[in-house]
Design a protein around this motif. Structure first.
Motif, PDB file in Angstrom:
ATOM      1  N   THR A  86       0.919  -1.174   0.010  1.00 18.54           N
ATOM      2  CA  THR A  86       0.166   0.210  -0.049  1.00 18.54           C
ATOM      3  C   THR A  86       1.008   1.194  -0.011  1.00 18.54           C
ATOM      4  O   THR A  86       0.438   2.349  -0.392  1.00 18.54           O
ATOM      5  CB  THR A  86      -0.997   0.028   1.412  1.00 18.54           C
ATOM      6  N   LEU A  87       2.088   1.199   0.410  1.00 14.91           N
ATOM      7  CA  LEU A  87       2.940   2.194   0.388  1.00 14.91           C
ATOM      8  C   LEU A  87       4.409   1.675  -0.280  1.00 14.91           C
ATOM      9  O   LEU A  87       4.791   0.549   0.137  1.00 14.91           O
ATOM     10  CB  LEU A  87       3.306   2.875   1.879  1.00 14.91           C
ATOM     11  N   GLY A  88       5.331   2.539  -0.766  1.00 18.63           N
ATOM     12  CA  GLY A  88       6.557   2.209  -1.166  1.00 18.63           C
ATOM     13  C   GLY A  88       6.566   1.990  -2.740  1.00 18.63           C
ATOM     14  O   GLY A  88       7.693   1.606  -3.385  1.00 18.63           O
ATOM     15  N   THR A  89       5.339   1.686  -3.420  1.00 21.55           N
ATOM     16  CA  THR A  89       5.239   1.317  -4.850  1.00 21.55           C
ATOM     17  C   THR A  89       6.192   2.369  -5.695  1.00 21.55           C
ATOM     18  O   THR A  89       6.830   2.136  -6.777  1.00 21.55           O
ATOM     19  CB  THR A  89       4.069   0.980  -5.470  1.00 21.55           C
ATOM     20  N   ASP A  90       6.055   3.542  -5.492  1.00 13.82           N
ATOM     21  CA  ASP A  90       6.754   4.787  -6.435  1.00 13.82           C
ATOM     22  C   ASP A  90       8.269   4.347  -6.049  1.00 13.82           C
ATOM     23  O   ASP A  90       8.620   4.321  -7.200  1.00 13.82           O
ATOM     24  CB  ASP A  90       6.464   6.286  -5.809  1.00 13.82           C
ATOM     25  N   SER A  91       8.845   4.084  -5.035  1.00 16.00           N
ATOM     26  CA  SER A  91      10.288   4.027  -4.945  1.00 16.00           C
ATOM     27  C   SER A  91      10.618   2.639  -5.554  1.00 16.00           C
ATOM     28  O   SER A  91      11.703   2.596  -6.298  1.00 16.00           O
ATOM     29  CB  SER A  91      10.680   3.646  -3.350  1.00 16.00           C
TER      30      SER A  91
END
Length: 164
Positions: A86-91
């Protein structure tokens, strides 16, 4: 005819998160568990450039760290059970772009708990393990090049990134 050698770039879960996920994977999918530890695939074998290019781009990337926060387990129509971030996909996508260059396509990061080829007889309810896995957070600092010969287990070939 034997399957050829395959290679991929992988983000293995750090030890603390492996301690949570591996017993679940072993119970849900002992065959996949025996082939490869819990991980997020960074670059699949069919999209990897030559190993020389991979080495150069990962050397240029240098030390890195990014954190992914995962939702609860989801069962897909093919029977697979995954954890999606849910978080961290951009990185995650930026690291893929730095390795694959302009050929990088958006790839859905996930941790496979039950592989679809082993899910045919599974009647497991993901809500049973949701309390253990929902909110799992992992910081990745190492990219690992792994290799599979035929249908054997995946083996570590090279590690890149910060080792501390």
């Amino acid at each position: 005819m034997p399957r050829p050698t395959r290679r991929q770039l992988t983000l293995f879960l750090p030890p603390a998160q492996q301690a949570i996920v591996e017993p679940i994977r072993q119970r849900l999918d002992p065959r996949q568990h025996a082939l490869v530890p819990a991980h997020v695939t960074l670059c699949r074998d069919d999209e990897l450039p030559s190993l020389d290019v991979v080495d150069r781009r990962l050397a240029d990337l240098g030390a890195f760290a990014f954190t992914m926060h995962f939702s609860g387990p989801q069962r897909l129509a093919d029977g697979a059970i995954l954890l999606r971030p849910t978080l961290g996909t951009d990185s995650y996508q930026r690291v893929r772009q730095s390795i694959l260059g302009s050929s990088a396509k958006v790839h859905g990061a996930h941790i496979t708990l039950l592989h679809p080829r082993h899910a045919t007889d599974s009647t497991f309810d993901p809500s049973e393990i949701a309390p253990l896995l929902t909110g799992l957070t992992a910081t990745f600092r190492i990219i690992t090049l792994i290799e599979q010969c035929g249908q054997g287990p995946w083996r570590v070939r090279q590690e890149y990134g910060a080792l501390t």
